[in-house]
Write an enzyme that holds these catalytic residues in place. Sequence first.
Site, PDB file in Angstrom:
ATOM      1  N   TYR A 193       0.820  -1.216   0.000  1.00  0.00           N
ATOM      2  CA  TYR A 193       0.000   0.000   0.000  1.00  0.00           C
ATOM      3  C   TYR A 193       0.851   1.262   0.000  1.00  0.00           C
ATOM      4  O   TYR A 193       1.909   1.299   0.630  1.00  0.00           O
ATOM      5  CB  TYR A 193      -0.893   0.045   1.253  1.00  0.00           C
ATOM      6  CG  TYR A 193      -1.760  -1.168   1.452  1.00  0.00           C
ATOM      7  CD1 TYR A 193      -1.987  -2.074   0.420  1.00  0.00           C
ATOM      8  CD2 TYR A 193      -2.362  -1.412   2.685  1.00  0.00           C
ATOM      9  CE1 TYR A 193      -2.791  -3.177   0.619  1.00  0.00           C
ATOM     10  CE2 TYR A 193      -3.168  -2.517   2.886  1.00  0.00           C
ATOM     11  CZ  TYR A 193      -3.373  -3.409   1.846  1.00  0.00           C
ATOM     12  OH  TYR A 193      -4.159  -4.487   2.051  1.00  0.00           O
ATOM     13  N   GLU A 230     -19.468   0.164  22.412  1.00  0.00           N
ATOM     14  CA  GLU A 230     -20.423   0.314  21.305  1.00  0.00           C
ATOM     15  C   GLU A 230     -21.156   1.653  21.279  1.00  0.00           C
ATOM     16  O   GLU A 230     -21.841   1.962  20.303  1.00  0.00           O
ATOM     17  CB  GLU A 230     -21.413  -0.856  21.307  1.00  0.00           C
ATOM     18  CG  GLU A 230     -20.709  -2.159  20.930  1.00  0.00           C
ATOM     19  CD  GLU A 230     -21.635  -3.351  20.852  1.00  0.00           C
ATOM     20  OE1 GLU A 230     -22.543  -3.441  21.709  1.00  0.00           O
ATOM     21  OE2 GLU A 230     -21.451  -4.182  19.951  1.00  0.00           O
TER      22      GLU A 230
END
Length: 395
Positions: free
Chosen positions: A300, A374
């Site tokens: 990358y 969360e």
Amino acid sequence: MLSNTIKQLARQYAPDLIRIRHHLHAHPELSYKEFETAKFVRKKLEETGIPCQIMAETGVVGIIRGNDPEKRTVALRADMDALPIREENDIPYRSVHEGVMHACGHDVHTTILLGAARILHDLKDQWEGTVKLIFQPGEEKNPGGASLMIKEGVLTDPAPQAIFGLHVHPGLETGKLSFRGGMVMASADELYITIRGKGGHAAAPHLTVDTILVASQLIVSLQQIISRNRNPLSPSVLSITSVQGGHTTNVIPSEVRLMGTFRAMDEQWRFRAHELIRKQATELVHSMGADIDLHIDVGYPMVYNNESLDNVARTEAAAFLGKENVLETEIRMGSEDFGYYTRQIPGCFYRLGVMNIDKGITSGVHTPTFNIDESAIEIGAGMMAWFGSRIDFKG
Ligand code: NI
């Protein structure tokens, strides 16, 4: 105000998004094998009324048009693949795919983008332009799903003027975001080297070409390239991570194999270093009478955040979440295939805090106990929706 409406919707959808995340977390798929995940994402988008298509086999691209859709286009990106790690979390939504785990939070990224999509679709008569939703495969593995999506034209028709991606950050408290302009993450290339000499009795080295000694010299010599040829102000690192050769005390092996990684934050230096590595390794090994096979697997590119887009993004993030929640992120020598996008168009790759010390959520990414707080999902979905509705970047 639109920002308040977005926040309300993000809150309203949060319980459902958490259910979505549990489903994705329980059903992780490895890079380029995200068939069920892509199907699931597609179904969710279509249920919402967002047209979408499959790209690069296991990627999904959706389009949401607001008022005056030609006015501008912004892309929002999520990655969807999991890692070959055996999950050690004792949770009801633990991975049911043995040995595969969403240990880098790509389940969270996918969930957040689905949430942002729903919000943007609900409010599409309240913002202008087009939002392109990019759910890509294969972030964890070469050649990088981003490169495949780009090859298949994800950045054209319509061409986004800017792209946003986020990554969960287990070192950053939930509620915070962090940004950085310019270099953020490094390019990463893999080195594979085989040295061939002449094996023989360890007590008679004069009758051999000692591959162990050649390999030792080479390892030291490669470090000198990094320390002597690179601009000291430009971050770069070379690590030899595997040395394989020999099996006993009295035999000089005829072959030694090395592996390693080379990282940089300057594309010019990166490819110059490849040349130096090739030249130096070949000359050194030959001068010692051995042969060499050297392969550099080009990975990358670096992630480079457009500075002015980063400024705009920070201002918008501060307006949305409060200035105190927008921090500066550090440079990392890790890599991300988001770099393929930032090489083509202005991009902003930012971090979403998911750490919660009180809840004991502190494990790093790529560990078998990785998890997130969360409550960050609502924040991420709102933030992405806000960027999608707001950013009109002219460069
Ligand atoms: Ni990741």
